[in-house]
Design a protein around this motif. Structure first.
Motif, PDB file in Angstrom:
ATOM      1  N   GLU A   1     -21.393 -23.844 -63.138  1.00  0.00           N
ATOM      2  CA  GLU A   1     -20.011 -24.321 -63.315  1.00  0.00           C
ATOM      3  C   GLU A   1     -19.757 -24.978 -64.667  1.00  0.00           C
ATOM      4  O   GLU A   1     -18.778 -25.708 -64.829  1.00  0.00           O
ATOM      5  CB  GLU A   1     -19.622 -25.292 -62.190  1.00  0.00           C
ATOM      6  CG  GLU A   1     -19.694 -24.663 -60.801  1.00  0.00           C
ATOM      7  CD  GLU A   1     -19.332 -25.641 -59.697  1.00  0.00           C
ATOM      8  OE1 GLU A   1     -18.966 -26.793 -60.003  1.00  0.00           O
ATOM      9  OE2 GLU A   1     -19.413 -25.247 -58.531  1.00  0.00           O
TER      10      GLU A   1
ATOM     11  N   THR B   1     -18.488 -22.303 -77.590  1.00  0.00           N
ATOM     12  CA  THR B   1     -17.408 -21.474 -78.130  1.00  0.00           C
ATOM     13  C   THR B   1     -17.879 -20.760 -79.396  1.00  0.00           C
ATOM     14  O   THR B   1     -18.554 -21.354 -80.242  1.00  0.00           O
ATOM     15  CB  THR B   1     -16.167 -22.331 -78.458  1.00  0.00           C
ATOM     16  OG1 THR B   1     -15.673 -22.917 -77.258  1.00  0.00           O
ATOM     17  CG2 THR B   1     -15.066 -21.490 -79.097  1.00  0.00           C
TER      18      THR B   1
ATOM     19  N   HIS C   1     -14.842 -30.573 -74.118  1.00  0.00           N
ATOM     20  CA  HIS C   1     -14.341 -30.685 -72.743  1.00  0.00           C
ATOM     21  C   HIS C   1     -13.573 -31.987 -72.592  1.00  0.00           C
ATOM     22  O   HIS C   1     -13.976 -33.004 -73.096  1.00  0.00           O
ATOM     23  CB  HIS C   1     -15.504 -30.654 -71.745  1.00  0.00           C
ATOM     24  CG  HIS C   1     -16.045 -29.274 -71.542  1.00  0.00           C
ATOM     25  ND1 HIS C   1     -16.623 -28.538 -72.557  1.00  0.00           N
ATOM     26  CD2 HIS C   1     -16.048 -28.470 -70.455  1.00  0.00           C
ATOM     27  CE1 HIS C   1     -17.001 -27.349 -72.076  1.00  0.00           C
ATOM     28  NE2 HIS C   1     -16.656 -27.276 -70.804  1.00  0.00           N
TER      29      HIS C   1
ATOM     30  N   MET D   1     -18.389 -23.905 -67.533  1.00  0.00           N
ATOM     31  CA  MET D   1     -17.632 -22.787 -68.076  1.00  0.00           C
ATOM     32  C   MET D   1     -17.228 -23.059 -69.524  1.00  0.00           C
ATOM     33  O   MET D   1     -16.834 -24.179 -69.876  1.00  0.00           O
ATOM     34  CB  MET D   1     -16.379 -22.530 -67.230  1.00  0.00           C
ATOM     35  CG  MET D   1     -16.621 -22.551 -65.716  1.00  0.00           C
ATOM     36  SD  MET D   1     -17.850 -21.349 -65.150  1.00  0.00           S
ATOM     37  CE  MET D   1     -16.932 -19.831 -65.383  1.00  0.00           C
ATOM     38  N   ASP D   2     -17.315 -22.031 -70.371  1.00  0.00           N
ATOM     39  CA  ASP D   2     -16.884 -22.128 -71.777  1.00  0.00           C
ATOM     40  C   ASP D   2     -17.502 -23.334 -72.482  1.00  0.00           C
ATOM     41  O   ASP D   2     -16.850 -24.002 -73.289  1.00  0.00           O
ATOM     42  CB  ASP D   2     -15.354 -22.203 -71.866  1.00  0.00           C
ATOM     43  CG  ASP D   2     -14.684 -20.986 -71.236  1.00  0.00           C
ATOM     44  OD1 ASP D   2     -15.187 -19.871 -71.433  1.00  0.00           O
ATOM     45  OD2 ASP D   2     -13.669 -21.168 -70.542  1.00  0.00           O
ATOM     46  N   TYR D   3     -18.751 -23.641 -72.174  1.00  0.00           N
ATOM     47  CA  TYR D   3     -19.415 -24.801 -72.773  1.00  0.00           C
ATOM     48  C   TYR D   3     -19.689 -24.568 -74.254  1.00  0.00           C
ATOM     49  O   TYR D   3     -19.649 -25.494 -75.055  1.00  0.00           O
ATOM     50  CB  TYR D   3     -20.730 -25.069 -72.030  1.00  0.00           C
ATOM     51  CG  TYR D   3     -21.306 -26.447 -72.255  1.00  0.00           C
ATOM     52  CD1 TYR D   3     -20.672 -27.574 -71.738  1.00  0.00           C
ATOM     53  CD2 TYR D   3     -22.481 -26.627 -72.975  1.00  0.00           C
ATOM     54  CE1 TYR D   3     -21.194 -28.846 -71.931  1.00  0.00           C
ATOM     55  CE2 TYR D   3     -23.011 -27.893 -73.174  1.00  0.00           C
ATOM     56  CZ  TYR D   3     -22.358 -29.001 -72.652  1.00  0.00           C
ATOM     57  OH  TYR D   3     -22.877 -30.261 -72.847  1.00  0.00           O
TER      58      TYR D   3
ATOM     59  N   ARG E   1     -25.212 -18.603 -71.906  1.00  0.00           N
ATOM     60  CA  ARG E   1     -23.841 -18.798 -71.404  1.00  0.00           C
ATOM     61  C   ARG E   1     -23.730 -18.428 -69.922  1.00  0.00           C
ATOM     62  O   ARG E   1     -23.097 -19.127 -69.137  1.00  0.00           O
ATOM     63  CB  ARG E   1     -22.864 -17.963 -72.233  1.00  0.00           C
ATOM     64  CG  ARG E   1     -22.484 -18.614 -73.563  1.00  0.00           C
ATOM     65  CD  ARG E   1     -21.636 -17.688 -74.366  1.00  0.00           C
ATOM     66  NE  ARG E   1     -20.889 -18.381 -75.393  1.00  0.00           N
ATOM     67  CZ  ARG E   1     -20.467 -17.824 -76.515  1.00  0.00           C
ATOM     68  NH1 ARG E   1     -20.732 -16.546 -76.740  1.00  0.00           N
ATOM     69  NH2 ARG E   1     -19.782 -18.519 -77.401  1.00  0.00           N
ATOM     70  N   LYS E   2     -24.342 -17.312 -69.552  1.00  0.00           N
ATOM     71  CA  LYS E   2     -24.297 -16.886 -68.147  1.00  0.00           C
ATOM     72  C   LYS E   2     -24.991 -17.902 -67.242  1.00  0.00           C
ATOM     73  O   LYS E   2     -24.535 -18.190 -66.135  1.00  0.00           O
ATOM     74  CB  LYS E   2     -24.954 -15.504 -67.992  1.00  0.00           C
ATOM     75  CG  LYS E   2     -24.097 -14.362 -68.524  1.00  0.00           C
ATOM     76  CD  LYS E   2     -24.793 -13.023 -68.356  1.00  0.00           C
ATOM     77  CE  LYS E   2     -23.930 -11.886 -68.912  1.00  0.00           C
ATOM     78  NZ  LYS E   2     -24.625 -10.575 -68.822  1.00  0.00           N
TER      79      LYS E   2
ATOM     80  N   GLU F   1     -22.681 -20.933 -66.903  1.00  0.00           N
ATOM     81  CA  GLU F   1     -21.537 -20.606 -66.038  1.00  0.00           C
ATOM     82  C   GLU F   1     -21.940 -20.579 -64.568  1.00  0.00           C
ATOM     83  O   GLU F   1     -21.148 -20.927 -63.689  1.00  0.00           O
ATOM     84  CB  GLU F   1     -20.938 -19.258 -66.450  1.00  0.00           C
ATOM     85  CG  GLU F   1     -20.156 -19.321 -67.762  1.00  0.00           C
ATOM     86  CD  GLU F   1     -19.732 -17.956 -68.266  1.00  0.00           C
ATOM     87  OE1 GLU F   1     -19.990 -16.957 -67.562  1.00  0.00           O
ATOM     88  OE2 GLU F   1     -19.153 -17.888 -69.364  1.00  0.00           O
ATOM     89  N   SER F   2     -23.184 -20.185 -64.283  1.00  0.00           N
ATOM     90  CA  SER F   2     -23.638 -20.143 -62.890  1.00  0.00           C
ATOM     91  C   SER F   2     -23.744 -21.547 -62.297  1.00  0.00           C
ATOM     92  O   SER F   2     -23.784 -21.716 -61.078  1.00  0.00           O
ATOM     93  CB  SER F   2     -24.990 -19.425 -62.790  1.00  0.00           C
ATOM     94  OG  SER F   2     -26.030 -20.206 -63.346  1.00  0.00           O
TER      95      SER F   2
END
Length: 225
Positions: A207, A213, A225, A209-211, A200-201, A204-205
């Motif tokens: 972009e 759940t 999305h 985000m919240d891919y 997840r990190k 997010e790096s």
């Protein structure tokens, strides 16, 4: 599903292109606010842009150069301005191809398919799993998003593979652990949590985000999305 953004001043042509591309299985949309084409580009995040040259406010060359400041996404110019100078200018500004009006819808679709195949498939008929603009190349064990190639560890790749193969459905922790370690024997549950947090990190790096759940007590699902 590949996403196509149409930047065309003629509403009739934009509608025809939009409808035809959807019939061929693409997700498509077109610009209505020509004062800020880049805003629509960022919001829709397409895999390819069909760009007219003659537009209100600023022409297609301008918007192509603006998109090129942040993205290498393929841009195909469609225009009745078909002199050699127009074509040379389109390519020099960052365009990938040029289609002259009036055009055949079959030609447009064929060119779109060819460019998408060259840009995103990489190795012939390589199998690719796609969601939310990100493409997981199964032969490379790598994720592509916008112009970035995201290198994955073996476990990160397997997690994404099983989630994308089951997108739209919750995947249990047990199912993911069996995919990771190919065993019914006991694996420390915390090991999966550590791997998931690292993945997840990393997403997010870039972009994304919240891919992924978390569904408490159930497992994980690729976010819609």
């Amino acid at each position: 599903m590949y996403k196509i953004l149409i930047v065309e001043d003629d509403v009739t042509i934009a509608g025809i292109l939009n409808e035809n591309l959807r019939k061929w299985g693409f997700e498509s949309d077109y610009v209505t606010d020509f004062s800020n084409v880049t805003a629509k580009f960022v919001e829709f995040n397409p895999h390819l842009v069909l760009m007219d040259i003659s537009l209100p406010f600023y022409n297609g060359y301008y918007w192509c150069s603006e998109i090129r400041k942040s993205s290498k996404v393929p841009i195909v110019f469609i225009s009745s301005n078909n002199t050699n100078m127009d074509i040379v200018m389109a390519i020099n500004m960052g365009g990938d191809d040029f289609i002259t009006k009036p055009f055949s819808l079959d030609i447009v679709v064929a060119k779109v398919q060819a460019i998408l195949r060259r840009t995103y498939s990489y190795i012939g008929e390589t199998k690719v799993l796609e969601h939310g603009g990100a493409l997981l190349n199964l032969s490379e064990a790598a994720l592509y998003y916008k112009e970035n190639k995201i290198e994955l560890t073996k476990n990160e790749f397997k997690i994404l593979e099983v989630l994308l193969e089951n997108k739209g459905n919750v995947v249990s922790r047990d199912m993911i652990m069996k995919k990771l370690w190919d065993s019914d024997s006991f694996i420390d549950d915390n090991t999966l949590t550590v791997n998931m947090n690292r993945l997840r990190k990393k997403l997010e790096s870039y972009e994304l985000m919240d891919y992924i759940t978390t569904k408490k007590g159930l497992g994980y699902i690729i976010n819609d999305h």
